[in-house]
Design an enzyme around this catalytic site. Structure first.
Site, PDB file in Angstrom:
ATOM      1  N   THR A  48       0.829  -1.208   0.000  1.00  0.00           N
ATOM      2  CA  THR A  48       0.000   0.000   0.000  1.00  0.00           C
ATOM      3  C   THR A  48       0.863   1.257   0.000  1.00  0.00           C
ATOM      4  O   THR A  48       0.588   2.222  -0.726  1.00  0.00           O
ATOM      5  CB  THR A  48      -0.905   0.021   1.247  1.00  0.00           C
ATOM      6  OG1 THR A  48      -1.659  -1.179   1.291  1.00  0.00           O
ATOM      7  CG2 THR A  48      -1.833   1.207   1.228  1.00  0.00           C
ATOM      8  N   THR A  49       1.923   1.251   0.800  1.00  0.00           N
ATOM      9  CA  THR A  49       2.804   2.415   0.935  1.00  0.00           C
ATOM     10  C   THR A  49       3.508   2.737  -0.376  1.00  0.00           C
ATOM     11  O   THR A  49       3.980   3.859  -0.574  1.00  0.00           O
ATOM     12  CB  THR A  49       3.820   2.163   2.065  1.00  0.00           C
ATOM     13  OG1 THR A  49       3.102   1.804   3.253  1.00  0.00           O
ATOM     14  CG2 THR A  49       4.667   3.376   2.359  1.00  0.00           C
ATOM     15  N   TYR A 111     -13.507  -2.884  -1.632  1.00  0.00           N
ATOM     16  CA  TYR A 111     -14.642  -2.327  -2.344  1.00  0.00           C
ATOM     17  C   TYR A 111     -15.764  -3.344  -2.581  1.00  0.00           C
ATOM     18  O   TYR A 111     -16.927  -3.052  -2.332  1.00  0.00           O
ATOM     19  CB  TYR A 111     -14.227  -1.689  -3.691  1.00  0.00           C
ATOM     20  CG  TYR A 111     -15.353  -0.932  -4.348  1.00  0.00           C
ATOM     21  CD1 TYR A 111     -15.762   0.307  -3.860  1.00  0.00           C
ATOM     22  CD2 TYR A 111     -16.018  -1.447  -5.448  1.00  0.00           C
ATOM     23  CE1 TYR A 111     -16.810   1.003  -4.445  1.00  0.00           C
ATOM     24  CE2 TYR A 111     -17.067  -0.763  -6.046  1.00  0.00           C
ATOM     25  CZ  TYR A 111     -17.456   0.460  -5.540  1.00  0.00           C
ATOM     26  OH  TYR A 111     -18.496   1.139  -6.120  1.00  0.00           O
ATOM     27  N   TYR A 137      -3.152  -9.903   4.636  1.00  0.00           N
ATOM     28  CA  TYR A 137      -3.057  -8.512   5.081  1.00  0.00           C
ATOM     29  C   TYR A 137      -4.464  -8.009   5.368  1.00  0.00           C
ATOM     30  O   TYR A 137      -5.286  -7.893   4.458  1.00  0.00           O
ATOM     31  CB  TYR A 137      -2.370  -7.665   4.010  1.00  0.00           C
ATOM     32  CG  TYR A 137      -2.207  -6.199   4.339  1.00  0.00           C
ATOM     33  CD1 TYR A 137      -2.304  -5.720   5.646  1.00  0.00           C
ATOM     34  CD2 TYR A 137      -1.932  -5.276   3.329  1.00  0.00           C
ATOM     35  CE1 TYR A 137      -2.144  -4.377   5.934  1.00  0.00           C
ATOM     36  CE2 TYR A 137      -1.770  -3.930   3.607  1.00  0.00           C
ATOM     37  CZ  TYR A 137      -1.885  -3.484   4.906  1.00  0.00           C
ATOM     38  OH  TYR A 137      -1.733  -2.147   5.188  1.00  0.00           O
ATOM     39  N   ARG A 142      -8.918   0.540   5.258  1.00  0.00           N
ATOM     40  CA  ARG A 142      -8.703   0.829   3.846  1.00  0.00           C
ATOM     41  C   ARG A 142      -9.634   0.014   2.937  1.00  0.00           C
ATOM     42  O   ARG A 142     -10.026   0.476   1.872  1.00  0.00           O
ATOM     43  CB  ARG A 142      -7.251   0.530   3.438  1.00  0.00           C
ATOM     44  CG  ARG A 142      -6.259   1.590   3.872  1.00  0.00           C
ATOM     45  CD  ARG A 142      -4.866   1.258   3.348  1.00  0.00           C
ATOM     46  NE  ARG A 142      -3.913   2.308   3.662  1.00  0.00           N
ATOM     47  CZ  ARG A 142      -3.655   3.358   2.888  1.00  0.00           C
ATOM     48  NH1 ARG A 142      -4.310   3.513   1.756  1.00  0.00           N
ATOM     49  NH2 ARG A 142      -2.762   4.258   3.246  1.00  0.00           N
ATOM     50  N   LYS A 166      -0.483  -9.992   8.347  1.00  0.00           N
ATOM     51  CA  LYS A 166      -0.156  -8.622   8.719  1.00  0.00           C
ATOM     52  C   LYS A 166      -1.459  -8.014   9.213  1.00  0.00           C
ATOM     53  O   LYS A 166      -2.395  -7.779   8.444  1.00  0.00           O
ATOM     54  CB  LYS A 166       0.386  -7.847   7.515  1.00  0.00           C
ATOM     55  CG  LYS A 166       0.687  -6.381   7.810  1.00  0.00           C
ATOM     56  CD  LYS A 166       1.081  -5.628   6.538  1.00  0.00           C
ATOM     57  CE  LYS A 166       1.284  -4.148   6.853  1.00  0.00           C
ATOM     58  NZ  LYS A 166       1.556  -3.353   5.626  1.00  0.00           N
ATOM     59  N   ILE A 208       5.557  -4.815   9.900  1.00  0.00           N
ATOM     60  CA  ILE A 208       5.852  -4.278   8.571  1.00  0.00           C
ATOM     61  C   ILE A 208       5.610  -2.786   8.689  1.00  0.00           C
ATOM     62  O   ILE A 208       4.481  -2.333   8.832  1.00  0.00           O
ATOM     63  CB  ILE A 208       4.991  -4.935   7.487  1.00  0.00           C
ATOM     64  CG1 ILE A 208       5.390  -6.411   7.348  1.00  0.00           C
ATOM     65  CG2 ILE A 208       5.171  -4.203   6.148  1.00  0.00           C
ATOM     66  CD1 ILE A 208       4.532  -7.198   6.377  1.00  0.00           C
TER      67      ILE A 208
END
Length: 295
Positions: A48-49, A111, A137, A142, A166, A208
């Site tokens: 994501t980052t 979504y 994850y 998000r 994660k 992480i």
């Protein structure tokens, strides 16, 4: 054991951009060198980052190729392969050249808002297709969906190449349940810098990290101290970063950490829309916090 391969502090690597918004591969090289020389335990590429949704397929392939080449086996590399189209992800897992990559990090489908059964079937399909171990994850803030402890444990028991999660739900009751009931060989990794020590206390194996992009040496020390049972020392060292971690996310990730890296001279302060840089007010606060850490 695989579960120990990803203990410690992994870094969710940013994707640096030039002023024209092209990927800045020279800056990427500087960032990787910085991680390798400061004790980072492993690197996560295309998470994501990394602003992965805005990257073209060829850019993703080139980023992974360059990370693998530069790391050259010195530390493990995890690659983000996540999305909300299961069939497309299966195709990627079947066709991508994963040479030099140690594991896959796959976020819950966003979504679509699948049911828990849908999440299980999604990860089972990925598990059957993946040539590498998979790390789940869970980041409901998000994605709009929470991978419940019961579903995580079901995946962990039935999908043998799923080796960790994660966890970024912020729900310690849920995280404690996973740690208490997980099968042997399955691990929990913090997905929130601020939750790192509580999760390690509960039995997690590390984090992480976003902060680790900017301060790998210092945050490695925090994480390793905690894992070695020196929790008081870890908490004292982590206290320095409490405001810094808040500032990382006040205007969204990776805007905060990109501002930090810009102030430290590593990258341009560039993001791709729909993300934008932090506000001037936040930037002033970040600059102030950096000066306190460096002193």
């Amino acid at each position: 054991m695989l579960r120990n391969k990803f203990s410690g502090m992994g870094v969710a690597l940013v994707t640096p951009f030039k002023k024209n918004k092209e990927v800045d591969f020279e800056a990427l090289q500087r960032l990787i060198d910085y991680q390798l020389s400061n004790g980072t335990d492993y690197i996560v590429a295309l998470g994501t980052t990394a602003e992965t949704p805005t990257l073209k397929e060829k850019e993703r392939e080139e980023i992974v190729r360059r990370v693998v080449k530069q790391v050259d086996g010195e530390i493990p590399i995890i690659m983000g392969v996540g999305g909300n189209n299961t069939a497309q992800l299966v195709h990627t897992l079947n066709t991508f050249d994963f040479t030099g990559v140690s594991a896959i990090l796959s976020v819950t489908p966003y979504y679509n808002k699948p049911t828990q059964e849908g999440l299980f079937q999604h990860y089972r399909a990925l598990s059957e297709a993946s040539p590498l171990p998979i790390i789940l994850y869970n980041v409901p803030g998000r994605t709009g969906v929470n991978l419940l402890a019961e579903t995580t444990l079901r995946i962990a028991r039935e999908c043998k190449n799923v080796i960790a999660i994660k966890e970024a739900s912020g729900n310690m009751e849920q995280i404690n349940r996973i740690i208490a009931d997980k099968p042997e060989g399955f691990s929990v990794i913090s997905g929130d810098d601020s939750m790192t020590l509580p999760i390690i206390k509960a039995g997690g194996i590390g984090v992480i990290s976003v902060l680790g992009n900017a301060f790998p040496k210092q945050f490695v020390k925090v994480v390793h101290s905690a894992l070695n049972g020196n929790m008081k020392e870890a908490e004292q060292d982590a206290a320095v970063f409490s405001e810094m971690i808040r500032l990382l996310f006040v205007d969204g990730n990776p805007a905060g950490v990109k501002c930090m890296l810009y102030e430290m001279g590593f990258i341009e302060n560039e993001l791709r829309l729909p993300l934008v840089p932090v506000s001037d007010e936040t930037a002033v606060c970040i600059r102030k916090e950096i000066s306190t850490v460096e002193e």
